[in-house]
Design an enzyme around this catalytic site. Structure first.
Site, PDB file in Angstrom:
ATOM      1  N   ASP A  68       1.154  -1.374   0.328  1.00 50.03           N
ATOM      2  CA  ASP A  68       0.518  -0.114  -0.335  1.00 50.03           C
ATOM      3  C   ASP A  68       0.572   0.934   0.438  1.00 50.03           C
ATOM      4  OD1 ASP A  68      -2.835   1.641  -0.054  1.00 50.03           O
ATOM      5  OD2 ASP A  68      -2.591   1.941   2.027  1.00 50.03           O
ATOM      6  N   CYS A  99      -4.005  -0.710  -2.583  1.00 50.65           N
ATOM      7  CA  CYS A  99      -3.805   0.595  -2.736  1.00 50.65           C
ATOM      8  C   CYS A  99      -4.668   0.545  -3.858  1.00 50.65           C
ATOM      9  CB  CYS A  99      -2.937   1.282  -2.488  1.00 50.65           C
ATOM     10  SG  CYS A  99      -2.470   2.536  -3.320  1.00 50.65           S
ATOM     11  N   ASN A 100      -5.920   1.272  -3.561  1.00 54.87           N
ATOM     12  CA  ASN A 100      -6.950   1.513  -4.659  1.00 54.87           C
ATOM     13  C   ASN A 100      -6.237   2.230  -5.737  1.00 54.87           C
ATOM     14  OD1 ASN A 100     -10.189   0.374  -4.172  1.00 54.87           O
ATOM     15  ND2 ASN A 100      -8.935   0.973  -1.966  1.00 54.87           N
ATOM     16  N   THR A 101      -5.333   3.599  -5.179  1.00 55.01           N
ATOM     17  CA  THR A 101      -5.069   4.001  -6.676  1.00 55.01           C
ATOM     18  C   THR A 101      -3.717   3.441  -6.940  1.00 55.01           C
ATOM     19  OG1 THR A 101      -5.740   6.022  -4.798  1.00 55.01           O
ATOM     20  CG2 THR A 101      -4.327   6.710  -6.591  1.00 55.01           C
ATOM     21  N   TYR A 148      -0.656   8.929  -2.802  1.00 55.85           N
ATOM     22  CA  TYR A 148      -0.237   8.473  -3.866  1.00 55.85           C
ATOM     23  C   TYR A 148      -1.575   9.587  -4.842  1.00 55.85           C
ATOM     24  CZ  TYR A 148       3.026   4.404  -3.723  1.00 55.85           C
ATOM     25  OH  TYR A 148       4.349   3.963  -3.488  1.00 55.85           O
ATOM     26  N   GLU A 161      -5.339   9.575   8.868  1.00 50.66           N
ATOM     27  CA  GLU A 161      -3.794   9.687   8.869  1.00 50.66           C
ATOM     28  C   GLU A 161      -3.072  10.630  10.305  1.00 50.66           C
ATOM     29  OE1 GLU A 161      -0.574   8.855   6.802  1.00 50.66           O
ATOM     30  OE2 GLU A 161      -1.841   7.658   6.383  1.00 50.66           O
TER      31      GLU A 161
HETATM   32  N1  DGL Z   1      -3.917   3.538   0.075  1.00 52.96           N
HETATM   33  C1  DGL Z   1      -4.297   5.261  -1.297  1.00 52.96           C
HETATM   34  C2  DGL Z   1      -5.446   3.963  -1.464  1.00 52.96           C
HETATM   35  O1  DGL Z   1      -6.117   2.934  -1.362  1.00 52.96           O
HETATM   36  C3  DGL Z   1      -5.012   6.166  -0.256  1.00 52.96           C
HETATM   37  C4  DGL Z   1      -4.130   6.770   0.395  1.00 52.96           C
HETATM   38  C5  DGL Z   1      -2.768   7.534  -0.700  1.00 52.96           C
HETATM   39  O2  DGL Z   1      -3.698   8.508  -1.654  1.00 52.96           O
HETATM   40  O3  DGL Z   1      -2.059   7.083  -1.120  1.00 52.96           O
HETATM   41  O4  DGL Z   1      -6.084   5.292  -2.474  1.00 52.96           O
END
Ligand code: DGL
Length: 283
Positions: free
Chosen positions: A19, A83-85, A51, A160
């Site tokens: 992630d 990590c979705n992004t 990200y 955070e």
């Molecule tokens: N881990 C990122 C997501 O799941 C969120 C944190 C980020 O913006 O890096 O999209």
């Protein structure tokens, strides 16, 4: 005369989980529940988080470097991109960078929405980059769902900060969801599911559940991603089952803020994360 050697049981394969920060520990938690004797190496690229506000090119570069660390230096035989992004914008780049199977969270999230929705209309909340990629809309469309997405850039910093039950966070969530519901109504949609399209958002689930209209189910892709991972690991299932480890082995790595990771990470993992190792992936 030497006694015949006892047959040695195979060591469990290592699963790499990645992630941009430590939100992906919610996915690791779901994996650990299913594979209690596996070995896990988790990397949070905390030095380069978020990200979600960066370009595809940068996200792909960071994510590919992180994946290579898990495979080359930790011997991961499977990667789960928690990590979705990174899943939305860099899954192909990650797969090109490593010679092991790679699973992202977008398709499992869409599949969970398909299972939950009766109306076929779903809401998705995510980072800016994920929303701009339209990855969720495409994955939902492939399953016959109509999705409407909204970027909620203030939520990652609030998590955070540890403000997961704070009145300010509650208010911010309500504003975002009111805007999203108004947009859905304007498009004539009748959503009955909300996908948490960011690994930080499950920590806000109690607040989000209070803010969604009645009848809207909140979907966290962690569980469905862990189910998809089990299908991916299918060929190795016997090895996981027979492996000798007395209990789960988890090693956590971060590129910055090790103390913060240790402090907040246990909330995401729902168990102590232990001592987190600091690594340097370059710029
Ligand atoms: N881990 C990122 C997501 O799941 C969120 C944190 C980020 O913006 O890096 O999209």
């Amino acid at each position: 005369m030497s006694s015949p050697e006892a047959p040695t049981r195979p060591a469990p394969p290592t699963i790499g989980v990645f992630d941009s920060g430590f939100g992906g520990l919610t996915v690791l938690r779901a994996l650990v529940q299913r594979l209690p004797r596996a070995r896990f190496a988790f990397l949070g690229d905390t030095a380069r988080l978020p990200y979600g506000s960066k370009s595809r090119r940068t996200i792909a570069r960071y994510a590919a470097q992180s994946a290579q660390f898990l495979v080359r230096e930790q011997g991961a035989e499977f990667l789960v991109i928690a990590c979705n992004t990174a899943s939305a914008l860099a899954l192909d780049a990650i797969q090109d960078a490593v010679p092991v199977p790679v699973l992202g969270v977008i398709e499992p999230g869409a599949a969970a929405a398909r299972a939950a929705s009766r109306s076929g209309d779903v809401l998705v909340v995510a980072t800016d980059a994920t929303v701009q990629s339209r990855a969720y809309s495409a994955a939902c469309r492939a399953l016959g769902l109509r999705a409407i997405e909204k970027a909620c850039p203030l939520l990652v910093p609030l998590v955070e900060e540890g403000w997961t039950a704070h009145p300010v966070t509650d208010q911010v969530i309500r504003i975002y969801l009111d805007e999203l519901n108004a947009e859905a109504a304007a498009q004539g949609l009748r959503p009955d599911a909300l996908v948490l399209g960011c690994t930080h958002y499950p920590l806000l689930r109690p607040l989000i559940e209070r803010a969604v209209p009645p009848g809207v189910k909140v979907i966290d892709s962690a569980e469905s991603t862990a189910e998809a991972a089990m299908r991916l690991f299918n060929g190795r299932a016997a090895q996981f089952a027979q492996s000798t480890g007395p209990e789960t082995e988890i090693r956590c790595f971060a590129t910055d803020s090790v103390e913060k990771f240790e402090r907040l990470g246990s909330r995401f993992l729902e168990r102590p994360v232990g001592s987190v190792e600091l690594i340097d992936l370059g710029g």
